[in-house]
Design a protein around this motif. Structure first.
Motif, short mmCIF file in Angstrom:
data_model
loop_
_atom_site.label_atom_id
_atom_site.label_comp_id
_atom_site.label_asym_id
_atom_site.label_seq_id
_atom_site.Cartn_x
_atom_site.Cartn_y
_atom_site.Cartn_z
N VAL A 262 0.83 -1.20 0.00
CA VAL A 262 0.00 0.00 0.00
C VAL A 262 0.87 1.25 0.00
CG1 VAL A 262 -1.75 1.30 1.28
CG2 VAL A 262 -1.88 -1.20 1.18
N VAL A 263 1.90 1.23 0.83
CA VAL A 263 2.82 2.38 0.92
C VAL A 263 3.51 2.61 -0.42
CG1 VAL A 263 4.98 3.17 1.96
CG2 VAL A 263 3.20 2.18 3.40
N THR A 264 3.94 1.53 -1.08
CA THR A 264 4.61 1.66 -2.37
C THR A 264 3.68 2.27 -3.42
OG1 THR A 264 6.05 -0.21 -1.90
CG2 THR A 264 5.78 0.40 -4.22
N LEU A 265 2.43 1.86 -3.42
CA LEU A 265 1.47 2.44 -4.37
C LEU A 265 1.30 3.94 -4.13
CD1 LEU A 265 -1.32 -0.30 -4.50
CD2 LEU A 265 0.26 0.35 -6.33
N LEU A 266 1.27 4.34 -2.85
CA LEU A 266 1.17 5.76 -2.53
C LEU A 266 2.42 6.50 -2.99
CD1 LEU A 266 -0.36 5.63 1.08
CD2 LEU A 266 -1.48 6.51 -0.97
N GLN A 267 3.58 5.89 -2.79
CA GLN A 267 4.84 6.55 -3.18
C GLN A 267 4.94 6.73 -4.69
OE1 GLN A 267 7.55 3.85 -1.30
NE2 GLN A 267 7.41 4.83 0.70
N ILE A 268 4.56 5.71 -5.43
CA ILE A 268 4.59 5.82 -6.89
C ILE A 268 3.60 6.88 -7.36
CG2 ILE A 268 4.11 4.60 -9.05
CD1 ILE A 268 5.12 2.05 -7.68
N SER A 269 2.42 6.88 -6.77
CA SER A 269 1.40 7.88 -7.13
C SER A 269 1.90 9.28 -6.81
CB SER A 269 0.10 7.60 -6.38
OG SER A 269 -0.41 6.32 -6.70
N GLY A 270 2.52 9.44 -5.64
CA GLY A 270 3.03 10.74 -5.24
C GLY A 270 4.12 11.25 -6.17
N ILE B 70 9.43 9.17 1.62
CA ILE B 70 8.50 9.79 2.57
C ILE B 70 7.78 10.97 1.91
CG2 ILE B 70 8.39 11.17 4.69
CD1 ILE B 70 10.64 9.34 5.78
N ILE B 71 8.52 11.80 1.20
CA ILE B 71 7.92 12.97 0.56
C ILE B 71 6.95 12.54 -0.54
CG2 ILE B 71 8.41 15.01 -0.86
CD1 ILE B 71 11.05 15.19 0.82
N ALA B 72 7.32 11.51 -1.30
CA ALA B 72 6.42 11.01 -2.34
C ALA B 72 5.11 10.52 -1.72
CB ALA B 72 7.09 9.88 -3.12
N GLN B 73 5.20 9.81 -0.60
CA GLN B 73 3.98 9.35 0.07
C GLN B 73 3.19 10.53 0.62
OE1 GLN B 73 4.58 6.13 2.83
NE2 GLN B 73 2.59 6.43 3.81
N ALA B 74 3.89 11.53 1.15
CA ALA B 74 3.21 12.71 1.69
C ALA B 74 2.44 13.45 0.59
CB ALA B 74 4.22 13.65 2.35
N ILE B 75 3.00 13.50 -0.62
CA ILE B 75 2.32 14.15 -1.74
C ILE B 75 1.03 13.41 -2.07
CG2 ILE B 75 2.48 14.64 -4.22
CD1 ILE B 75 5.49 15.12 -3.77
N ALA B 76 1.10 12.07 -2.09
CA ALA B 76 -0.11 11.28 -2.38
C ALA B 76 -1.17 11.49 -1.31
CB ALA B 76 0.26 9.80 -2.48
N ILE B 77 -0.75 11.50 -0.04
CA ILE B 77 -1.71 11.71 1.05
C ILE B 77 -2.30 13.11 0.97
CG2 ILE B 77 -1.95 11.88 3.55
CD1 ILE B 77 0.17 9.68 3.78
N SER B 78 -1.46 14.09 0.69
CA SER B 78 -1.94 15.47 0.56
C SER B 78 -2.97 15.60 -0.55
CB SER B 78 -0.75 16.41 0.29
OG SER B 78 -1.17 17.73 0.08
#
Length: 357
Positions: A282-290, A333-341
């Motif tokens: 799940v985290v990896t999908l968020l990071q790629i998306s971000g 971490i920043i890539a995941q933060a962008i996806a969450i944002s």
């Protein structure tokens, strides 16, 4: 301080991304698990995050102060671990290309680049001077040969032949011992750099006997394992449940070795691995998306992040452990933060403001 730097780096994208990135960094399992390794890992990660921040600032808003700071930080990072030696040169090349792309004069770009490289050279010069005067070598570290021989070459051979890592290591150590005995006939007192050079010479010979495809496959599999390996499984309490060794499995290929390792292990440890992989997916999908979102809104910063990831994965090679992912964690971490944002923006019906290049 590392978490604060990651938050500041995320704030280059947007204020909300910075806040989310800082919070994620404070809770990041890989950083927490390895936080006790202060000199080798935590300090290197701190300088890596600082180097990323000042480099990004220099690229987005060129200043001589940022260039000088980059030289200082990358010098300190390289003194902690020589794996960072080529990063300043890569950053300078990127800076020159970006300035050309922007249509700015090269005079200023060359001046900033020279300042960064000169300061970087000054930072590492005491170690170089000691090694040149005492050992007659320009190498920063005496560990390159043994690392390449007993880890990179040995792991590649074990993946190809199916022998255990331990058995392969013994074979190479026996060959190395014979080479050292031969070298002592002409130079009785070998220093650490002599030892490293002899080990590197043997490693190069062994590599020539390996098909290029095998080396490439072991390198790619190591990169994938380093990216996907759950950090939680190296927590001492969970590691105590581990009844095997992935690298010491007698199996051909990474997939077969992983299957054997997991199937023969403790059920409790296996449950933690499955849990870590599920959360990690799940985290990896968020990071790629971000990263994809960032590449649309700030292409330059996205390319810097991607280059940073590729560099550390390439230099790490087939050696696998979640701790080798530490230098790229700020970017992830920043890539995941962008996806969450972005998800927060869509949920609340607003739109985050991201800074462009």
């Amino acid at each position: 301080m590392t978490c604060a730097l990651i938050a500041a780096l995320g704030a280059l994208v947007s204020a909300r991304v910075g806040l989310i990135a800082g919070a994620l960094a404070a809770l990041w399992p890989n950083m927490i698990v390895h936080s006790q390794l202060i000199l080798g890992d935590s300090l290197f990660l701190f300088f890596a995050a600082a180097g990323l921040y000042v480099s990004a600032q220099c690229l987005l808003k060129p200043r001589i102060a940022y260039a000088a700071a980059a030289g200082i930080v990358f010098g300190l990072m390289t003194l902690v671990r020589s794996v960072g030696l080529l990063i300043p040169f890569a950053m300078v090349a990127i800076f020159l290309l970006v300035e050309l792309w922007r249509g700015h004069g090269l005079k200023r770009a060359i001046g900033y680049s020279a300042a960064a490289l000169v300061i970087f050279a000054v930072m590492i010069s005491p170690i170089l001077w000691r090694n040149v005067t005492n050992f007659g070598t320009w190498q920063l570290t005496s560990q390159s040969g043994t690392h390449f021989l007993l880890w990179v070459v040995n792991y590649s051979k074990s993946i190809e032949t199916g022998i255990t890592f331990e058995a392969g290591s013994k074979q190479l150590q026996d060959k190395l011992a014979a080479r050292l005995d031969e070298a002592r006939k002409s130079k009785p007192e070998l220093n650490d750099f002599d030892y490293s050079d002899i080990a590197m010479g043997l490693a190069k010979e062994e590599v020539r006997n390996l098909p290029l495809l095998v080396i490439a496959r072991s390198w790619v599999s190591g990169m994938m394992m380093n990216f996907a390996a759950p950090a939680i499984v190296v927590d001492p309490r969970i590691r105590d449940l581990n009844s095997g060794s992935f690298m010491n499995m007698a199996a051909k290929g990474t997939i077969e070795r992983l299957v054997v390792f997991l199937s023969q292990n403790d059920p409790g440890y296996l449950a933690w691995v499955i849990f870590g992989l599920a959360v990690g997916s799940v985290v990896t999908l968020l990071q790629i998306s971000g990263w994809l979102i960032l590449s649309r809104e700030n292409f330059l910063l996205a390319m810097i992040f991607l280059g940073w990831i590729v560099y550390f994965f390439l230099v790490t090679g087939p050696v696998t452990s979640p701790k080798y992912r530490l230098p790229i964690e700020p970017v992830l971490i920043i890539a995941q933060a962008i996806a969450i944002s972005t998800l927060v923006s869509r949920f609340w019906g607003d739109r985050a403001v991201h800074r462009g290049t």
